[in-house]
Design a protein around this motif. Sequence first.
Motif, mmCIF file in Angstrom:
data_model
loop_
_atom_site.group_PDB
_atom_site.id
_atom_site.type_symbol
_atom_site.label_atom_id
_atom_site.label_comp_id
_atom_site.label_asym_id
_atom_site.label_seq_id
_atom_site.Cartn_x
_atom_site.Cartn_y
_atom_site.Cartn_z
ATOM 1 N N GLU A 1 0.842 -1.196 0.000
ATOM 2 C CA GLU A 1 0.000 0.000 0.000
ATOM 3 C C GLU A 1 0.881 1.251 0.000
ATOM 4 O OE1 GLU A 1 -3.041 0.126 -0.518
ATOM 5 O OE2 GLU A 1 -4.037 -1.681 0.189
ATOM 6 N N PHE A 2 1.203 1.736 -1.198
ATOM 7 C CA PHE A 2 2.005 2.940 -1.353
ATOM 8 C C PHE A 2 1.125 4.132 -1.726
ATOM 9 C CE2 PHE A 2 6.217 1.511 -0.923
ATOM 10 C CZ PHE A 2 6.455 0.361 -1.660
ATOM 11 N N GLU A 3 1.554 5.315 -1.335
ATOM 12 C CA GLU A 3 1.064 6.533 -1.942
ATOM 13 C C GLU A 3 2.110 6.989 -2.951
ATOM 14 O OE1 GLU A 3 -0.085 9.528 0.841
ATOM 15 O OE2 GLU A 3 -1.968 8.512 1.334
ATOM 16 N N LEU A 4 1.713 7.902 -3.827
ATOM 17 C CA LEU A 4 2.570 8.334 -4.923
ATOM 18 C C LEU A 4 3.921 8.837 -4.444
ATOM 19 C CD1 LEU A 4 2.906 8.976 -7.941
ATOM 20 C CD2 LEU A 4 1.770 11.171 -7.514
ATOM 21 N N SER A 5 3.936 9.486 -3.294
ATOM 22 C CA SER A 5 5.170 10.102 -2.807
ATOM 23 C C SER A 5 6.226 9.091 -2.374
ATOM 24 C CB SER A 5 4.854 11.042 -1.634
ATOM 25 O OG SER A 5 4.170 10.338 -0.609
ATOM 26 N N ALA A 6 5.819 7.882 -1.993
ATOM 27 C CA ALA A 6 6.754 6.914 -1.419
ATOM 28 C C ALA A 6 7.194 5.829 -2.386
ATOM 29 C CB ALA A 6 6.138 6.271 -0.179
ATOM 30 N N ALA A 7 6.329 5.435 -3.305
ATOM 31 C CA ALA A 7 6.617 4.283 -4.157
ATOM 32 C C ALA A 7 7.908 4.411 -4.973
ATOM 33 C CB ALA A 7 5.435 4.005 -5.082
ATOM 34 N N ALA B 1 10.776 5.650 -4.343
ATOM 35 C CA ALA B 1 11.975 5.340 -3.559
ATOM 36 C C ALA B 1 12.170 3.830 -3.443
ATOM 37 C CB ALA B 1 11.880 5.969 -2.173
ATOM 38 N N ALA B 2 11.077 3.093 -3.223
ATOM 39 C CA ALA B 2 11.167 1.637 -3.106
ATOM 40 C C ALA B 2 11.577 1.007 -4.434
ATOM 41 C CB ALA B 2 9.823 1.072 -2.638
ATOM 42 N N TYR B 3 10.941 1.443 -5.521
ATOM 43 C CA TYR B 3 11.261 0.883 -6.833
ATOM 44 C C TYR B 3 12.680 1.261 -7.266
ATOM 45 C CZ TYR B 3 6.531 -0.837 -7.621
ATOM 46 O OH TYR B 3 5.350 -1.542 -7.530
ATOM 47 N N TRP C 1 15.247 1.771 -5.250
ATOM 48 C CA TRP C 1 16.182 0.957 -4.474
ATOM 49 C C TRP C 1 16.329 -0.424 -5.103
ATOM 50 C CZ3 TRP C 1 15.919 -3.639 -1.645
ATOM 51 C CH2 TRP C 1 16.982 -3.879 -0.765
ATOM 52 N N LEU C 2 15.200 -1.009 -5.486
ATOM 53 C CA LEU C 2 15.245 -2.322 -6.132
ATOM 54 C C LEU C 2 15.968 -2.239 -7.473
ATOM 55 C CD1 LEU C 2 14.390 -5.293 -6.329
ATOM 56 C CD2 LEU C 2 12.226 -4.502 -7.328
ATOM 57 N N LYS C 3 15.668 -1.216 -8.264
ATOM 58 C CA LYS C 3 16.280 -1.069 -9.584
ATOM 59 C C LYS C 3 17.795 -0.893 -9.476
ATOM 60 C CE LYS C 3 15.669 1.447 -13.944
ATOM 61 N NZ LYS C 3 17.096 1.722 -14.191
ATOM 62 N N TYR C 4 18.234 -0.193 -8.445
ATOM 63 C CA TYR C 4 19.670 0.000 -8.253
ATOM 64 C C TYR C 4 20.388 -1.351 -8.215
ATOM 65 C CZ TYR C 4 24.094 1.100 -5.910
ATOM 66 O OH TYR C 4 25.420 1.195 -5.569
ATOM 67 N N HIS C 5 19.818 -2.306 -7.471
ATOM 68 C CA HIS C 5 20.450 -3.621 -7.336
ATOM 69 C C HIS C 5 20.244 -4.499 -8.564
ATOM 70 C CE1 HIS C 5 21.740 -3.005 -3.199
ATOM 71 N NE2 HIS C 5 20.556 -2.484 -2.950
ATOM 72 N N THR C 6 19.034 -4.483 -9.133
ATOM 73 C CA THR C 6 18.792 -5.349 -10.285
ATOM 74 C C THR C 6 19.579 -4.879 -11.503
ATOM 75 O OG1 THR C 6 16.773 -4.101 -10.821
ATOM 76 C CG2 THR C 6 16.523 -6.088 -9.489
#
Length: 217
Positions: free
Chosen positions: A114-120, A122-124, A126-131
């Motif tokens: 459950e993300f709001e526009l402001s937070a999502a 950052a999560a994606y 962080w994942l993209k940085y590693h992938t």
Amino acid sequence: MRRAAMALVLLVLLVLAGCGQQERPYSPGGEPSAGGGGTARAAAPETTPDETTPDETAAAEDGKQTVTMGGGRFRVEIDWPAERDPLVKLMAGYMVAMRKALVAGDERYLRDVEFELSAAPAAYDWLKYHTDREQTVRGVTRLYDLRVAAKMGKGAQVNVCVDETGARVVSSRTGKAVSPRPSWVRAPYLQALIAHRGDDGVWRIRGIRYDLKGCPA
């Protein structure tokens, strides 16, 4: 220092409590629409029984739960508090989804968070940085001291201590450990979520914070 930090948390919560307009959740793979009040999450994709399918064990009587993933190559151990309110579940769900996504190298595991526009983003990101660097993780993450740090009206902050010293960031191609070790697997750290409750009563993540020195070993 602690008094100033608490004042900042309360200020953030006051701002959150005063925000009446509910933001649309972020949907990866497309440009988020401006305005609007839709809250539907992206449908979970169909999965096939493979090594990325999580194997969740039942919670023990003492409040401990283990979630395994990646064919058993990684697990998240959760020390649940006595009361599992929606905010605590939001935090645990976020942390488990982030590790599932990292282990599998697939953002689909974030679609039910459950993300709001402001937070999502950052999560994606962080994942993209590693992938993008073909990195995944092996070992164990432990979540402990899950708690609601502050709550005011429609705003709240929920914290958890994260111990990933038993985890290794490795190359998804060779399995060799990444060197130097990333800071988040060197010592326990504090993860914090700023949450906002929508008009539908659902708590959603509005901000993501962390403190590398926020939790004792």
